[in-house]
Design a protein around this motif. Structure first.
Motif: not given
Length: 79
Positions: A30-48
């Motif tokens: 498996n390739l992954g970060s091991g950290v789960g995020r929802n779409n809202i959290e991801v979009m908030q990071g992109i928004e910044l």
């Protein structure tokens, strides 16, 4: 919303190279970060980042799809 394991494309490339160089034939990795995020959290990071570059964002919320898995976070410890 659903939880996803987001990973940078450069990390995916490094993971693939690690498997090609050191992996076992027939094994699954498996390739992954091991950290789960929802779409809202991801979009908030992109928004910044967008705001820092003076780029406007418009976000449209859609209803959840029936076939989506609620959480998908990978264990990449074998890698």
């Amino acid at each position: 919303g659903s939880i996803r394991d987001y990973i940078h494309v450069a990390d995916v490339a490094r993971g693939i190279m690690a498997v090609l160089d050191n992996g076992t034939v027939g094994e699954i990795y498996n390739l992954g970060s091991g950290v789960g995020r929802n779409n809202i959290e991801v979009m908030q990071g992109i928004e910044l980042l967008a705001a820092a570059s003076n780029l406007p964002m418009r976000i449209r919320h859609e209803p959840a799809r029936q076939f989506d898995v609620l959480a998908n976070v990978l264990d990449s410890s074998k890698l």
